[in-house]
Design an enzyme around this catalytic site. Structure first.
Site, PDB file in Angstrom:
ATOM      1  N   ARG A 116       3.089   1.288  -2.066  1.00  0.00           N
ATOM      2  CA  ARG A 116       2.133   2.034  -3.000  1.00  0.00           C
ATOM      3  C   ARG A 116       0.459   1.667  -2.567  1.00  0.00           C
ATOM      4  NH1 ARG A 116       5.392   4.887  -3.799  1.00  0.00           N
ATOM      5  NH2 ARG A 116       6.668   4.889  -5.481  1.00  0.00           N
ATOM      6  N   GLU A 175       0.000   4.008  -0.073  1.00  0.00           N
ATOM      7  CA  GLU A 175      -0.430   5.270  -0.704  1.00  0.00           C
ATOM      8  C   GLU A 175      -1.765   5.334  -1.365  1.00  0.00           C
ATOM      9  OE1 GLU A 175       2.177   7.959  -3.720  1.00  0.00           O
ATOM     10  OE2 GLU A 175       1.652   5.967  -4.494  1.00  0.00           O
ATOM     11  N   SER A 197     -15.233  -7.287   6.194  1.00  0.00           N
ATOM     12  CA  SER A 197     -14.558  -8.404   6.703  1.00  0.00           C
ATOM     13  C   SER A 197     -13.320  -8.553   6.071  1.00  0.00           C
ATOM     14  CB  SER A 197     -15.208  -9.482   6.873  1.00  0.00           C
ATOM     15  OG  SER A 197     -14.716 -10.505   7.448  1.00  0.00           O
TER      16      SER A 197
END
EC number: 4.2.1.104
Length: 156
Positions: A96, A99, A122
């Site tokens: 997820r 995604e 960073s």
């Protein structure tokens, strides 16, 4: 003296042992991190092989998990980071996040560059937090905060 690892497998094996001890003792990551002076997310990352702990924190965590001296020393060594295989994650939770970056990665890049200019966020000077909050529509929501220092690209 600061030491560095060149093989990720030793830390992954340690992570497995840590998770087994954590389960046997029925401890949460927050309970393990308590008293270290470090964020729960940072200690968790160290326990999973992605960060090095200061000596005092490693000893405290080691005592809570009944780790031997070698394991406590390993927790202090700079790990070989990025242990996820070079493929699309198959774990549903990790997928997820993958995604989300597939869908919103270009949006995040565009907004960061528009607000800050050419550069990066960073992952070294970085804080991570995960909170569970009630959803007004029912159920629960995850609030994940990624707080990284902006580093501008410098022409040379």
């Amino acid at each position: 003296m600061i030491q560095s690892q060149i093989n990720r497998n030793i830390r992954l094996d340690l992570a497995d042992a840590i998770l087994l001890s954590k389960a046997k003792k029925d401890l949460s990551f927050a309970e393990i991190a308590d008293g270290t002076g470090l964020a729960e997310a940072f200690v968790t990352a160290a326990l999973l092989g992605q960060q090095a702990l200061p000596a005092d924190a490693a000893r405290l965590v080691g005592a809570k998990l009944d780790l031997d001296e070698d394991a406590i020393l390993l927790l202090q060594m700079i790990p070989l980071r990025g242990c996820i295989d070079d493929r699309i994650p198959t774990d549903p939770t990790m997928y997820r996040f993958y995604e989300m970056l597939q869908v919103y990665g270009t949006t995040l890049k565009a907004l960061v560059h528009e607000k800050f200019g050419d550069g990066i966020i960073s992952a070294i000077n970085f804080k991570l937090d995960v909170k569970k909050v009630a959803d007004p529509e029912g159920g629960e929501r995850a609030v994940i905060t990624l707080d990284g220092k902006y580093l501008p690209t410098k022409p040379f």
